[in-house]
Design a protein around this motif. Structure first.
Motif, PDB file in Angstrom:
ATOM      1  N   ASP A 239       6.720   1.401  10.495  1.00  0.00           N
ATOM      2  CA  ASP A 239       7.568   2.558  10.168  1.00  0.00           C
ATOM      3  C   ASP A 239       8.544   2.204   9.052  1.00  0.00           C
TER       4      ASP A 239
ATOM      5  N   ARG B 211      -4.777  -5.489   6.920  1.00  0.00           N
ATOM      6  CA  ARG B 211      -3.575  -4.753   6.526  1.00  0.00           C
ATOM      7  C   ARG B 211      -2.687  -4.556   7.744  1.00  0.00           C
TER       8      ARG B 211
ATOM      9  N   LEU C 284       0.845  -1.198   0.000  1.00  0.00           N
ATOM     10  CA  LEU C 284       0.000   0.000   0.000  1.00  0.00           C
ATOM     11  C   LEU C 284       0.878   1.246   0.000  1.00  0.00           C
ATOM     12  N   GLY C 285       0.595   2.173  -0.884  1.00  0.00           N
ATOM     13  CA  GLY C 285       1.346   3.415  -0.886  1.00  0.00           C
ATOM     14  C   GLY C 285       2.083   3.616  -2.185  1.00  0.00           C
ATOM     15  N   GLN C 286       2.789   4.709  -2.247  1.00  0.00           N
ATOM     16  CA  GLN C 286       3.631   4.954  -3.416  1.00  0.00           C
ATOM     17  C   GLN C 286       4.828   5.779  -3.000  1.00  0.00           C
TER      18      GLN C 286
ATOM     19  N   HIS D  59       6.783   6.778   0.083  1.00  0.00           N
ATOM     20  CA  HIS D  59       6.421   6.181   1.371  1.00  0.00           C
ATOM     21  C   HIS D  59       5.522   4.970   1.215  1.00  0.00           C
ATOM     22  N   LEU D  60       5.925   3.854   1.835  1.00  0.00           N
ATOM     23  CA  LEU D  60       5.046   2.681   1.853  1.00  0.00           C
ATOM     24  C   LEU D  60       4.166   2.791   3.089  1.00  0.00           C
ATOM     25  N   GLY D  61       2.855   2.802   2.860  1.00  0.00           N
ATOM     26  CA  GLY D  61       1.932   2.975   3.984  1.00  0.00           C
ATOM     27  C   GLY D  61       1.688   1.691   4.746  1.00  0.00           C
ATOM     28  N   GLY D  62       1.733   0.568   4.067  1.00  0.00           N
ATOM     29  CA  GLY D  62       1.460  -0.692   4.756  1.00  0.00           C
ATOM     30  C   GLY D  62       1.439  -1.860   3.802  1.00  0.00           C
TER      31      GLY D  62
ATOM     32  N   ASN E  29      11.086   4.459   3.536  1.00  0.00           N
ATOM     33  CA  ASN E  29      10.886   3.420   4.571  1.00  0.00           C
ATOM     34  C   ASN E  29      10.824   2.002   3.986  1.00  0.00           C
TER      35      ASN E  29
ATOM     36  N   TRP F 281      12.617   6.019  -1.817  1.00  0.00           N
ATOM     37  CA  TRP F 281      11.638   5.616  -0.800  1.00  0.00           C
ATOM     38  C   TRP F 281      12.242   5.921   0.568  1.00  0.00           C
TER      39      TRP F 281
ATOM     40  N   SER G  91       0.476  -2.001   9.335  1.00  0.00           N
ATOM     41  CA  SER G  91       1.261  -0.776   9.133  1.00  0.00           C
ATOM     42  C   SER G  91       2.612  -0.919   9.818  1.00  0.00           C
TER      43      SER G  91
END
Ligand code: FAD
Length: 409
Positions: free
Chosen positions: A158, A154, A139-141, A144-147, A377, A375, A156
């Protein structure tokens, strides 16, 4: 302290999780299989060739130049000695064979002991090890990867460390799908390609199954008359569908590439001297030993089981003596021992390779931290990277070293 999520409980993921947790981070490791280290358990035929003996400089020389350049900082930070020190501390005794390959002491389940040691290490520093959990999406782009998407839920975090391995032996959990997800997020990747795999042949010789050719060299040419593309000195064994053994495994990636390029031809040099030298010696023998059977001469260089069919291939009688050998037949005989034609390869199966070549493009990764460039994280390690070493413990060492770098947060 960060919340770190590691995906993949193989060699790289276990080390990454242990390292991150030893630095004080809260670490969760997600593994699709019901148990950890499934590929590790079958490595080295269940004996697990953990690493290779020798100074890091020599280990690096086993990899292609760009891969060696990339691996250097990670290997220097966590080298073969460091891996073995950890394992010894956990009670896994090891030894190096004459060829430099390092194994746990021969005991039933020795590969399992290696997995158990890494599992104990990870648990010891508080890693939350979750098995039977397959990640199904990111999840994300960038940046930053959100999860991560798990089945119906899902997670999450850091920092995310992807250690999902390659795409061979999919039954061990490695289906290679994460590479596709990364690609669709704009991460530079190279497609999976088989490596260290047996080579099927267009015209296999099933009757020769189990016969070994020893102490020679497997050579790959760009077509029958084409230039030599690569060669590997080592044994070869015929299978029902083609060839296997150390030389076949090492040449498989190049053979598949040449096949895709439209011109691949394999030969085995049982005698590595130039044909002219072998021809001169055969002519000498015709003088000194004229009544020697051609079959006996051939058997000096090739296994007995191949002699009869090969003589048939070139139209010679088994009872023929050297003194009656015409020039053209002599040349054909010399060709059999200096370049036994194995012919064109069939597609080399990705699934049966000990590693999968291809993966995340190394230029997209910081070699000290395994962080994906662009990225903030997201880190990748192990066989998911575009790294493929030869047989000999190099691939596991690369997974351990890059896992350690990824976990050094
Ligand atoms: C038959 C065989 C023998 C080998 N022998 C040796 C040897 O003796 N020495 C050597 O150096 N190398 C050997 N190798 C190669 C070596 O095993 C690999 O290079 C190494 O295991 C790679 O480590 P890794 O941690 O990157 O990947 P893996 O060890 O493959 O671990 C990746 C893990 O990620 C999990 N995973 C994948 N996708 C997901 C997902 N979506 N969600 C959750 N989990 C996921 C998988 O289930 C897997 O457990 C061998 C390979 C094979 C196939």
């Amino acid at each position: 302290m960060a919340k770190v999520v590691v995906v993949g409980g193989g060699a790289a993921g276990l080390v990454a999780a242990w390292r991150a947790a030893s630095l004080g981070h809260g670490v969760t490791l997600l593994e699709a299989n019901g148990r950890l280290g499934v590929k590790l358990r079958i490595s080295g035929g269940g004996k697990c060739n953990i690493t290779h003996d020798g100074p890091p400089k020599l280990l690096l020389e086993a990899f292609s130049r760009p891969q060696a350049r990339f691996l250097k900082p990670a290997l220097l930070a966590f080298d073969n000695e460091a891996v073995l020190t950890l394992l010894h501390r956990e009670g896994v005794e090891t030894y190096a064979r004459d060829n430099g390959r390092v194994f746990p002491l021969d005991r039933p389940g020795s590969a399992t002991a290696v997995v158990a040691a890494f599992e104990t290490l990870a648990r010891g520093v508080g890693v939350d090890l979750r098995t039977g959990v397959r990640v199904t999406g990111l999840l994300g782009q960038a940046p930053h990867l959100g999860g991560l998407v798990l089945d119906g839920t899902r997670i999450s975090g850091d920092v995310f460390i992807l250690a999902t391995g390659g795409a061979s032996y999919p039954e061990t959990g490695t289906r290679g799908e994460v590479l596709g997800w990364l690609k669709s997020l704009g991460v530079p990747t190279r497609p999976w390609c088989p490596a260290l795999a047996p080579i099927p042949l267009l015209r296999p010789r099933p009757a020769w199954e189990g016969v070994s050719l020893r102490a020679g060299e497997l050579r790959l040419h760009a077509g029958v008359e084409g230039r030599r593309l690569t060669a590997f000195a080592g044994d070869l064994v015929f299978t029902k569908t083609g060839i296997s053994g150390p030389s076949a495994l090492e040449v498989s990636q190049a053979a598949e590439q040449a096949r895709r390029d439209g011109a691949a031809w394999l030969v085995y040099a049982a005698v590595m001297e130039p044909p002219e030298t072998v021809d001169a010696s055969l002519q000498g023998e015709q003088q000194t030993n004229p009544r020697l059977l051609v079959a006996t001469w051939l058997q000096r260089h090739l296994p007995e089981r191949l002699v009869e069919p090969l003589l048939q291939d070139i139209g010679l009688e088994r009872s023929l003596m050297l003194k009656d050998l015409p020039k053209a037949a002599r040349k054909a005989l010399v060709a059999l021992v200096t370049a036994l034609p194995l012919g064109e390869p069939h597609p080399v199966p990705l699934a049966r390779g000990e590693v999968a070549a291809g993966g995340v493009d190394l230029r997209a990764v910081d070699p000290k931290t395994m962080a994906l460039r662009g990225w903030d994280n997201l880190r990748v390690c192990g066989e998911l990277l575009d790294i493929d070493g030869p047989v000999g413990g190099y691939n596991l060492q690369a997974a351990f070293s890059t896992g350690y770098a990824a976990g050094s947060i």
